[in-house]
Each structure stands twice: as C-alpha cells, then as structure tokens.
Enzyme design. Structure first.
Site, PDB file in Angstrom:
ATOM      1  CG  ASP A 317      20.993 -20.183  -5.686  1.00 46.30           C
ATOM      2  OD1 ASP A 317      21.072 -19.426  -6.552  1.00 46.30           O
ATOM      3  OD2 ASP A 317      21.055 -21.313  -5.665  1.00 46.30           O
ATOM      4  CG  HIS A 461      23.174 -19.775  -0.751  1.00 43.61           C
ATOM      5  ND1 HIS A 461      24.248 -21.000  -1.132  1.00 43.61           N
ATOM      6  CD2 HIS A 461      22.002 -20.649  -0.977  1.00 43.61           C
ATOM      7  CE1 HIS A 461      23.911 -21.744  -1.888  1.00 43.61           C
ATOM      8  NE2 HIS A 461      22.443 -21.659  -1.736  1.00 43.61           N
TER       9      HIS A 461
END
Length: 509
Positions: A317, A461
């Site tokens: 992400d 992430h």
C-alpha cells in the site's frame, strides 16, 4: 541515420472560437471544400517529426461530432465548473469507427475529470492522418488545464474497414516483441535529452498511444507533454519541455509493422483522402488478442483453487514512492508477482514507476485518492475519492483498475456501494504484517510467517524500509513451504465487481 531524435516543440492548441457545440451524434452539414484542401500533408521531409495531416475539419464526406460538459453526465465523478469542448470526425461509411472514437473521447473526459487535480478545462480536437486502401487514421489532440497548468496530449486511432475494428496505435506493430524493440529505439534516441527520464519509458499502451507516419513514410512516435519528464517530489512531472518525438526511418521500422501498419503507412501517403471503404470481410473479427502494450498480472496458469496449489499474495500500500523502484528490483530478482494498491498523489508524482510495475506483470489496484478515512466522509465526497486512482492509472497505462482497498481498511455501506457502482471489488487483507506500527525487519517476517495460510492476502507498505528488507526472507521461507506468489485477484478467486473480501470485513476503524 535510420532513426534519430527530433528536437521537441509544442503544438499550438486549436480552438474553434464561436462554434456552437452540438450534441454527439449530430452530423454537421458537409462542407463543399474537398478534404485534400482542408489541411497540408507534410511533404519532402519538411517536418519529419509531424504526422501527415490530410484534414483537420469536416468536409468532403466527413462530418463532425461536438460536445460539451453536459454531454457527459453518466460519469461517476463530475466536478463542478469544469469546461469541456470536444470534437471528433463522423464518417458516413464507417459508423463503427465513429462510435469507437466516441467511446475513446468519453473515456478521456471521464479520466480527466477524475484523474487530475482541480481540473479547469478540457478541449479535444482532431486531424485525419490517413485515408486510403480501407484504412483511416485519426489523431486526437487533447489540451487540458488543471491546478498544475496547461499541457497537451495525443492519441491516434486506426480503423480497418476489413474488420470494422477501431485499433490502438500499438496495433500498427506486429506484437509485444516489436513494441519492446521500438521502446529500446526510443530509449536510445532520447538518452541524451536532459528533459527525459528514460527509466520512465516502458512499452505500455498509453505511452505509445500516438504512432503514425510523416509525409515521407517514416514512423513517428509522439509522447504527451511531461509524460517522460523526471519525477519532481510532491508535484506532477514538468510539462514545460512539451511534446517529445522519435522518428524511425521506414527501412528500420518496416520489420516492426503489422499488416495494418503497412497499410496504414500507405494510407498516410495518399495525395488526397480516399474514403471509399470496402465491405467488411468479417465484422469485428480482429485477432481477439489484446493490443501490444497491455499486460496480464500474474501467471494465468496458476489455479489457487485446485486443491493442491498453496497461494499467497503480497500486497503493498501507499506507493509509488522513491523506494518502490528498489522493491521492484527485489521482486524481479526473486521472480515474484505482487499487488500494488496506489494512492493519488504518489501516482501523479511517479507515473514512470507505475508504468514499470504494470509492464513487469504486477497487479495495479487503487488505495483511494487522499488516504483518508472514507467511512467518515460525506457521501458526496466518495465518488471523487474512489474514481481518482482508477483514472490516473488508465491515463498512464491504459489499464482499467478492478480492485479497491479503502485507506486504513476503513469502509462501510456507503463505501461498499460507491466501489461497486464504479465497477470494482473491495479487497482488504487476511494477514497484517503490522509493519505500519514501526516494527523492525525480523518482527515483520515473523508476523507474516506465523499467520499465513493458503489463499492469504498479506498487507505490507512499500514506503517502509523494514518491509522492503523483510521481503527476500519472506519469499525464501514461504517457498520452502511450497507457497506460490500470486496476485490478490488470484488468491481470492477472481473477485467480481461489488464483492467484498474478506466477506465479513466491516472496516470499523
């Protein structure tokens, strides 16, 4: 030289001041002026970096469709006050091409509205760049303004009367291998141009969406303002250098061309536009293959639901960021496919990294525009938050996003409904690496390894250095357990628009 770089210059935007917009579908009165006299075709190599132009307005058997903002009311996000003025040709004997161009224009308007910051105005004009032997070519010139200023973009579409198919520019090439070779030529020709970041140049559909021929039959590739500019932190790439072109001599280009490409070249070199179109030999009977420049994420031969294959999806992400290129290097070295859930500002800042991830076979998905809690937003703010990344991705690659992950996983009935209305499935995760809590590499590895099971979707992430450091060991140890790395879509069984995964995800954050 058979190929060479041409100094860039900016096309002067064309406007039709005083013209009254007509609804799409309205055929203007055909002008008596012959098409051959409507525009000047490049001759004798005087403008080698320009596509040959046979006409730039209606006449001689070609009408025109015009429209404004009021003609595009079915888009999910329609910001107020945006001026729209569009036009494209209407062919009396090529209705399929007319409708194909209308669909492309509609998509351009939708993606400009959703994929730019504070959009102000969009103007689309057109030029006829080929007409002969049953082939038509139309170049669309897009002039747009938003908070970052003015820029131009170009897209050239081709029509084959034999099949009644509207083709992308990359279909002038014989296949993906030939597009990759053309991309290598472009990288070489632009290598010494300080306004170009050749690391952002990949053989994807929207990078090569305007290909045609000049007045002497050489292949011309043109790139939108700023499309290849170096990244500028916190800002879209600079459009000031303007249009960039690569010209490839016919002798070098000929082996790269498809049959349509060879015929399109001849149709660009006619002395006057020939609109006599033969009957279709097989309506809509193109090869059925995706055009060069489009990529399928993951290995299509992997079946995560055959009862034997142990699948896991690594998802990242909040990118693309500066570190994403390093992550892509790691994934390439490991031979791993991953899924990237992207946010709006990073996509606008680093479109080249997005294009690389797409070209290398990773799954591209949306993580919302501003990375805010969507379940706390007013309902009228949801369409723009949902539409933005999808529009940005399509403008940069041609890919239509199918997956959406709300920031923080914060969702609710209103978010579910908006994501479904925009044709996407909503995907959260089944394994949280908890890297976002500031954990070190070893703890991230253990969090993933201790919780993973077949069909897992792992949350990570790419802006976090410990996460990137953890990836090689996660890959190694999962492979020791016979796991296969797949996309989110593969792991959850090909999500349908409107589905939510996991099904009981309520996103109450």
């Amino acid at each position: 030289m058979s190929s060479r770089r041409v100094q860039p210059d900016r096309t002067v935007p064309r406007t039709r001041a005083g013209a009254r917009p007509l609804r799409p579908g309205t055929l203007l009165v055909v002008l008596a002026l012959a098409l051959a006299a409507c525009g000047n075709r490049s001759a004798d190599g005087e403008e080698p970096d320009r596509l040959a132009v046979l006409a730039d307005g209606p006449g001689g058997g070609v009408g025109e469709r015009r429209g404004d903002a009021g003609d595009f009311t079915d888009h999910p996000h329609q910001p107020e006050g945006v001026q729209v003025s569009v036009a494209h040709p209407e062919f009396e004997d090529a209705e399929a091409f007319t409708e194909g161009l209308a669909a492309r224009v509609d998509e351009e308007v939708q993606d400009f509205r959703g994929g730019t910051r504070d959009p102000v105005s969009l103007d689309i004009g057109w030029e006829l760049v080929a007409a002969g032997g049953g082939v038509l070519g139309v170049r669309l010139v897009r002039t747009e303004e938003d908070m970052h200023g003015l820029r131009e973009g170009y897209a050239t579409y081709w029509y084959d009367a034999r099949t009644e198919d509207t083709a992308y520019s990359t279909e002038l090439l014989a296949g993906q291998e030939e597009l990759t070779e053309l991309n290598a030529i472009a990288r070489e020709d632009l290598a010494d141009d300080g306004d170009v970041d050749t690391d952002s140049l990949y053989p994807v559909l929207r990078t090569y969406d305007s290909i045609g021929f000049n007045g002497t039959g050489d292949l011309v590739v043109e790139f939108d303002d700023g499309h290849l500019s170096p990244a500028v932190e916190g800002h879209v790439p600079d459009s000031a250098p303007g249009r960039k072109t690569v010209v490839v001599g016919h002798e070098e280009a000929a082996p790269l061309l498809s049959d349509l490409g060879e015929r399109a070249r001849k149709a660009a070199l006619v002395d006057g536009a020939d609109l006599a179109l033969p009957g279709a030999e097989g309506v809509g009977q193109g090869s059925g293959a995706a055009p060069p420049g489009t990529f399928t994420a993951g290995d299509p031969d992997v079946d995560c639901y055959d009862g034997e294959t142990r699948c896991v999806a690594l998802t990242f992400d909040d990118g693309p960021v500066e570190a994403t290129a390093h992550l892509l290097d790691i994934l390439s070295e490991e031979g791993v496919t991953a899924s990237f859930y992207l946010n709006g500002d990073p996509v606008l800042t680093r479109p080249g990294v997005l294009r690389r991830a797409y070209a290398e076979g990773h799954e591209i998905a949306s993580h919302g525009d501003r990375h805010e809690h969507m379940n706390r937003m007013d309902t009228d703010a949801l369409p723009g938050q949902t539409a933005a990344v999808s529009a940005m991705v399509r403008r940069q690659t041609g890919h239509t996003v199918e997956l959406f992950r709300p920031p923080f996983g914060a969702t609710g009935e209103g978010v579910h409904a908006e994501v479904a209305d925009q044709g996407m499935a909503e995907v959260a995760w089944t394994v949280d690496s908890q890297d976002w809590e500031g954990l070190e590499r070893d703890q991230i590895v253990e969090n993933v390894l201790s919780r993973v099971e077949p069909g897992a979707v792992v949350l990570m992430h790419d802006p976090l250095a410990p996460s990137l450091a953890a990836v090689p060991e996660i890959v190694e140890r999962l492979r020791e357990q016979d796991y296969v790395f797949v996309t989110s879509s593969q792991a959850i069984g090909g999500p349908e628009p409107g589905n939510v995964h996991p099904p009981d995800w309520d996103g109450d954050w």
